[in-house]
Structure formats: C-alpha cells, structure tokens
Design a protein around this motif. Structure first.
Motif, PDB file in Angstrom:
ATOM      1  N   GLU A  64      37.921  36.688  48.453  1.00 25.28           N
ATOM      2  CA  GLU A  64      39.188  35.990  48.214  1.00 25.28           C
ATOM      3  C   GLU A  64      39.894  36.493  46.960  1.00 25.28           C
ATOM      4  N   LEU A  65      39.088  36.913  45.965  1.00 26.70           N
ATOM      5  CA  LEU A  65      39.705  37.411  44.735  1.00 26.70           C
ATOM      6  C   LEU A  65      40.557  38.637  45.021  1.00 26.70           C
TER       7      LEU A  65
ATOM      8  N   ALA B  55      43.661  37.526  46.854  1.00 25.25           N
ATOM      9  CA  ALA B  55      44.619  36.930  45.923  1.00 25.25           C
ATOM     10  C   ALA B  55      45.335  38.028  45.142  1.00 25.25           C
ATOM     11  N   ALA B  56      44.557  39.020  44.708  1.00 22.53           N
ATOM     12  CA  ALA B  56      45.147  40.113  43.936  1.00 22.53           C
ATOM     13  C   ALA B  56      46.105  40.920  44.801  1.00 22.53           C
TER      14      ALA B  56
ATOM     15  N   ALA C 296      48.758  43.620  43.584  1.00 21.64           N
ATOM     16  CA  ALA C 296      47.920  44.621  42.938  1.00 21.64           C
ATOM     17  C   ALA C 296      47.550  45.728  43.919  1.00 21.64           C
TER      18      ALA C 296
ATOM     19  N   LYS D 159      44.611  48.818  40.863  1.00 16.77           N
ATOM     20  CA  LYS D 159      44.740  47.657  39.972  1.00 16.77           C
ATOM     21  C   LYS D 159      43.699  46.599  40.312  1.00 16.77           C
TER      22      LYS D 159
ATOM     23  N   HIS E 254      41.351  45.153  37.608  1.00 10.47           N
ATOM     24  CA  HIS E 254      41.515  43.770  37.168  1.00 10.47           C
ATOM     25  C   HIS E 254      40.579  42.784  37.844  1.00 10.47           C
ATOM     26  N   VAL E 255      39.954  43.197  38.940  1.00 10.99           N
ATOM     27  CA  VAL E 255      39.023  42.282  39.597  1.00 10.99           C
ATOM     28  C   VAL E 255      37.599  42.827  39.511  1.00 10.99           C
TER      29      VAL E 255
ATOM     30  N   PRO F  47      36.137  43.626  35.564  1.00 10.37           N
ATOM     31  CA  PRO F  47      35.780  42.424  34.796  1.00 10.37           C
ATOM     32  C   PRO F  47      34.625  41.651  35.412  1.00 10.37           C
TER      33      PRO F  47
ATOM     34  N   ALA G 123      34.660  34.877  23.595  1.00  7.90           N
ATOM     35  CA  ALA G 123      36.100  35.018  23.840  1.00  7.90           C
ATOM     36  C   ALA G 123      36.457  34.464  25.216  1.00  7.90           C
ATOM     37  N   ASP G 124      35.478  34.531  26.118  1.00  8.97           N
ATOM     38  CA  ASP G 124      35.720  34.025  27.475  1.00  8.97           C
ATOM     39  C   ASP G 124      35.895  32.521  27.510  1.00  8.97           C
TER      40      ASP G 124
END
Lengths: 365, 328
Positions: free
Chosen positions: B215-216, B219-220, B225, B229, B233-234, B237, B326-327
């Motif tokens: 699904e990610l 969605a992208a 994307a 990309k 970006h998916v 990370p 940071a997350d």
C-alpha cells in the motif's frame, strides 16, 4: 472537480472464472458523494482501484472530467486516495506525509507549508504536524490520511474503507465528519465500504455491487424504498428486510399455512416465470394483528434497544421447504410486553410490500 | 560468565530468610520469576558454557598475552611488559600501513557491495520469471570457498596472461600490473570481496523489502512518485535498520579481512605484496605471530582490531540511536 464515468469497465484477473468487475456502467456527477457497497469479494474495491489506476481495465473505459484515463498511470489522473490501513509513510512526519505529493509536484516549500497547515486546521491536526504516524492514535492517523488527500485539492477523492480500522464510536463520529468535509469541499468522492449503514448515511447515491455486477445505483431513500432485486432488498437496511418465498395462490402468496395478500396484477407478473414469488417487508412495516388474522408466528428472541424493540420470530407452522428465508423480524414499541415463546399474528400494509419474481429475483411493481 | 553471575544472583536472593511480604514486595516476585524461568536458563546454558570455553576465555587470554613479551613456542613463559606492546604497535609503521590498507580496501569493497546489493534486491523484488533461480545464483559466490574464488580471481588479475589485462589490451588500453600497484591491488582485492558478499547482502535486503507493505508504494504512486522516487522515499527509509545492520556486519568483515589478500599474493606470504601495499591488519597479525613468532605482539594487534571494530560499531549504534530519536 470533475465527473467520473465507468463505461462497460471490466477487470478480469488471469485464471479467474468470472470477472472481478463485470461491465460496470456508472455516471458520477461533479461534486457527488457516491458510495460503492457490497459484501466482500463483490468487486467494489477493484472498481475503485481501477479508477485510481492501480488495477488494469481489461475492457471498457474510465473517464474523469472529459479525459479518458483508462490507460493513464495514477499520477496523471489527479486523484487522491485514502487507504484502509492509511498507508502513511512511517519515516515522515505528519507534515511531510501531507506535503509529499506537493513536494513531488515541485511546489515551493512556503506554499506547501501553507496548504498543509490549512488542511491540518480543518482536520484538527495542527498540534501533531511534527509527529510521526506511529506516535498517533488510530483516529489521528485516519485524519492524516484524509489530510494527505485534501492538501492536493484533487479532482476526485477515492476512499477505500477508510473507517474500518476505527472503533465503533469513533467510526460513527468520523463518518459524519467525512460527509461534512466532503460537502464543504465539494469534491467528487467515490467511497467504498462493506457497511450498508455507512453507505446509507454518507452517500448522495449508493451503488450496490454483487459478484462484480452492479445491482442498483440510487439515492439511499430509493434503495430503501424500492430495491431493484432481492439482493438489494436484503442487503440494505438493518435489521434486514423480511423476505419470504412461496407459491402464488389466489389472492396472495402461500406462506406456511397462511396466505400473504398481494395485489392481483403484481402477483401474476411476479409469478410469470415459475409460479413462486418472493415477498419482502421491512420490520417496521409489520403490525401486530388480532389473533387468528395474518401470519401466525412464535417469538424467539426479544431485543430491547430502548427506543424500540425487535422481535425475532419464526413462522409457527411453516414446513421447511416453504420458508427459504430465516426468521421474520418485527419492530415494535419498546414496552409492548411481548415475551419470547409467545404466539403472535402479523399483518402488513399492502403498500409496504416488496414483490419479487422468485426466479429472476427482480422487483415487480 | 553470564551463567555464573546468574547463579550467584539466584543464590544471593535465595539466601536471606524470607522477609515479610509487606517490607519487600519486589523480592519474592523476582525469585518466583527466576525459578519460573529456570528451564529457560537451563536450555541456554550449553551455549554459554561453550561460549565461555571457546570465546570468552581465549578472548581474555589474548588480552593477557598481549601484556607480555612472549614467543609462539613458549606462550606461558613470557615476561610481563605491561602496555609496552601497545606502545610499540602505535609507533610501528607496519601497523599504520596495515590499518590504512584495511580501511581503503574496506571502503572500496563495502560501499559498492552494499549499493549493488540494494540495486539487485530491488530488481529481484519485481515479479520476474525464474525469480528463484536468480536468487539462488546470487547466493552462489557466498557458498564458494575463498581459496577457490581467490585463485580464480588472481588468474583474472594476472599481469601477463590475465583475462582482464587481455581485455584491456584488446580495447587499446595499457595492461595493469594489478598485484604490484597499491591502488590496483587493493581494487582487485575489493572486487573479490564484493563479488563474494554482494549476493548475500542482496538477499538480506530482499527479505526486508518484502516486508514493506504494498500500500505504501500505491500511495506513493498516487502521490505522483516515479519508480525511482518510490525507491528513494519508500524503500530506502524502510530499509534503514537493515542497511545499518549490513554496514556493521560488512565493516566487521572488512576489518578482519585475511583470506583474500593472503591468497591474492599467490605464494602464501603474509607480507601483503612486495612493499606491504595490500597487507591488512589480519595479515599483519598473522605475520607477527606465526612468521616472526612474536605472539605477544600479535595478540596486541588482535586487540587493536577488536577495538577498531568496537569503535565503528559504537559509532554506528550512536548514529542509529540519534536517527531513531529524530524519528520520535
């Protein structure tokens, strides 16, 4: 903002026996909230994914606005989608999640921030912009998913069961919020759900699907009052419509030992195929009759809801082969004093009867 | 060690007379937990016994040896010199040369290896015909013995009749004396290491990629994307913990690099080329202990390698933790 139209659109999975979506024809007006509803496996999600461009269209076409998008990739369709599991990017903050599409579209940082903030304000997410999805509650995640869709200001919103991961109370609350938001933004929306209550409460129109075939597409009121076939009649409404099938006899339909009166011309047309007729009546259309009149039933369970009560009954003298459907449900006054095991007689208004041809399952008026 | 401390603690807890529950409510619960978990301890005990005998003890013994001036023939009879060996090591040009070589070969091998592994894993993650075949093939270098692989590669990199030089000459370039040059020899060794480990890392990445929800990507895709990309970006990370893990493992492997440079020399010497141009820390340690018989010095180098690994892993862990923070 745009209209959407499915034109004989089909999706046939390789090696599948029948199409997942079979020649779907749907016209969705500009700004309309259309709900696709049906039991699992009915092809509603597949239809939505075909519109999104995530699923191929094997035959037929899909048009958004005046553009044929049948073969366009998702990003060229100017749509935004809310997924059942939200599909938020776990490593991005709420702000980054909502602004990702804008960033890819090359929109400047300042404008991105402004638009994300606007959307966040509408959805009451301003306090959480710096958080990551895993630090949010289910309801907040759902709103972020909504926010990601609205910041893009797309032509069409697609929502795939966006409430099914929320608890019951939040679902009811969010349901109204989404409907209100859609009215406010005026964006054409296609919404998929398996929950007929959601469909009835949210949609301008509701399209009922079964086995990949569109059964009926109409306003919630029309669906409820004039279901086109037995499936829609049984699917829409809670508790479901009472459906009984029996042979057409003089003056009505034979149900157990009693005869349910049906107007003559309706009866003859409904019985035309094979002589059996399905009659439906909603729980609220049933009256308790004087002993000896109407259908004799035995009360099995009494469900007290406070505002009203539902009696779950079974035909007192029904041979099994006549009564195909299960029990008859009756809505009564909450304090009617009826107890389980009691024998009652039911009658219905003729005007409240839904008559179907038992063979073709189609409505007869 | 762990077992020992475990039993000591258990004994200590068992020893005091049963106190009234009101004064120390935590204690009975702790004891109950220990007794409830006794089978767990029993089952892990064999591992820790073996670990103590064959890892912990040699480890500590090496530390002890490194504090002595001692030779291979008389390990226990050395004279105590304190940190003398360490001082010598830090002043030794061989040590610094080997450290430098280890690092350059390590970087030359690890960086392309992990990048290629990531790319390969991404490709194998697509629905391909014969996917299983490709996955199996990828793991084959890993299943090959270093000795066999290195022998083949040193043939390929041979100066006079090597395949690579033949090809270079065929396209009008000059032949390279791979073994003699510093850069060329290190590149050659890095190629062997990369060849051997890329598939292994690719499979680790592939496993991690398959756990990223589809699904990610959808969605992208709807967000606009491109495939690249989406990867950026998916995929990347989502793979971050895995990437950190492979970096740590590859780094440890790189610091301990031994077989490839040893066999690349072709004559079994540990000098790492005529001028030590590809002598790694592992080779240096072996040379000190088993060619020069200074086992104390070798033990010191072994400990230095261990320290380097600790520092690198520590830095990685800190980076990982900072990113995690940071997350949040």
């Amino acid at each position: 903002m745009a209209t959407v139209s499915f034109q004989q659109a089909s999706r046939i999975y390789p090696k599948a026996e029948r199409p997942a979506v079979d020649a779907l024809d749907l016209e969705i007006a500009d700004g309309e909230f259309l709900v696709l509803v049906g039991p699992s496996g009915c092809g509603k999600s597949t239809s939505l994914r075909m519109l999104a461009g995530l699923e191929e269209v094997d035959t037929g076409s899909i048009v958004i606005g005046d553009r044929d998008v049948t073969d366009s990739p998702p990003k060229e369709r100017d749509i935004a989608m809310v997924f059942q599991n939200y599909a938020l990017y776990p490593h991005m903050t709420v702000e980054e999640n909502m602004g990702f599409a804008l960033k890819l579209a090359g929109i400047s940082k300042d404008e991105r921030a402004t638009r994300v903030r606007e959307a966040a304000k509408i959805l009451d997410l301003e306090a959480y912009l710096a958080r990551r999805p895993k630090a949010l509650s289910g309801g907040q995640r759902q709103r972020v998913a909504m926010g990601r869709a609205i910041v893009r200001n797309p032509q069409v919103f697609l929502m795939d069961e966006p409430l099914s991961n929320l608890d019951a109370k939040l679902r009811v609350q969010t349901r109204t919020q989404i409907a209100a938001l859609q009215r406010r933004l005026g964006t054409t929306t296609v919404y998929v759900t398996h929950d007929q209550v959601e469909a009835m409460t949210m949609g301008d129109r509701v399209a009922v699907l079964k086995d990949g075939v569109l059964q009926q597409c109409d306003t919630p009121g029309e669906l409820y009052d004039r279901p086109a076939n037995v499936f829609v009649a049984g699917f829409i409404g809670s508790p479901a419509m009472n459906l009984v099938t029996g042979d057409a006899v003089d003056g009505g339909v034979q149900v157990g030992g009693a005869v349910l009166p049906v107007p003559r011309d309706q009866l003859t047309r409904a019985a035309a195929s094979n002589g059996t007729v399905t009659v439906g009546f909603r729980p609220e259309a049933v009256r308790l009759a004087a002993p000896g009149e109407g259908l004799p039933v035995r009360v099995e369970v009494v469900e007290q809801l406070g505002s009203d009560a539902f009696l779950y009954t079974s035909l007192a003298d029904a041979p099994d082969d006549v009564l195909h459907s299960a029990d008859l449900v009756v809505r009564t006054e909450p304090r009617s004093g009826v107890t389980s095991g009691q024998q009652l007689w039911l009658s219905t208004d003729r005007s409240a009867l839904h008559v179907f041809d038992a063979q073709t399952q189609q409505r007869v008026d | 060690m762990t077992i020992a401390s475990g039993t000591v603690r258990e004994a200590a807890i068992a020893a005091p007379p049963p106190a009234p529950a009101a004064t120390s409510p935590a204690r009975p619960r702790k004891r109950r937990q220990l007794t409830r978990n006794r089978w767990g301890y029993a089952y892990v005990a064999p591992f820790f016994l073996v670990f103590a005998a064959f890892s912990l003890y040699p480890f500590m013994y090496t530390a002890w040896v490194s504090l002595h001036e001692t030779s291979l023939s008389n390990i226990n009879g050395g004279t105590w010199v304190g940190l003398e060996n360490y001082r010598d090591l830090l002043q030794s040009e061989f040590f610094w040369n080997a450290t430098r070589n280890t690092f350059t070969i390590g970087i030359l091998a690890t960086v392309p290896q992990l990048c290629m592994a990531l790319g390969l894993a991404h490709l194998l993650n697509y629905k391909l015909r014969g996917r299983t075949f490709f996955r199996t093939v990828m793991l084959m270098p890993y299943a090959t013995s270093i000795a066999a692989a290195t022998l083949v590669f040193s043939q390929l990199f041979g100066r006079d009749y090597g395949l690579i030089n033949t090809m270079l000459e065929a396209v009008g370039l000059q032949a390279i004396d791979w073994e003699a040059g510093t850069v060329s020899s290190q590149v050659a060794i890095a190629v062997i290491v990369t060849w051997r480990w890329t598939g292994y890392n690719a499979l680790i990445y592939l496993a991690a990629m398959q756990s990223i929800p589809g699904e990610l990507y959808e969605a992208a895709e709807i967000d606009g994307a491109s495939k690249w990309k989406q990867f950026l970006h998916v995929t990347i990370p989502s793979l971050r913990p895995t990437i950190l893990f492979t970096i740590v493992v590859s780094t440890i492997g790189a610091v301990q690099l031994f077989g490839e440079p040893l066999l690349f020399a072709g004559n079994g010497t540990t000098s790492g080329g005529a001028s030590g141009q590809y002598q790694t820390l592992g080779l240096l340690m072996y040379q000190q202990g088993w060619s020069n018989f200074h086992i104390g010095q070798a033990a010191t180098t072994a400990w230095a390698m261990f320290m380097i690994i600790l520092v690198i892993v520590g830095v990685n862990a800190v980076i990982g933790r900072l990113r995690n923070r940071a997350d949040r």
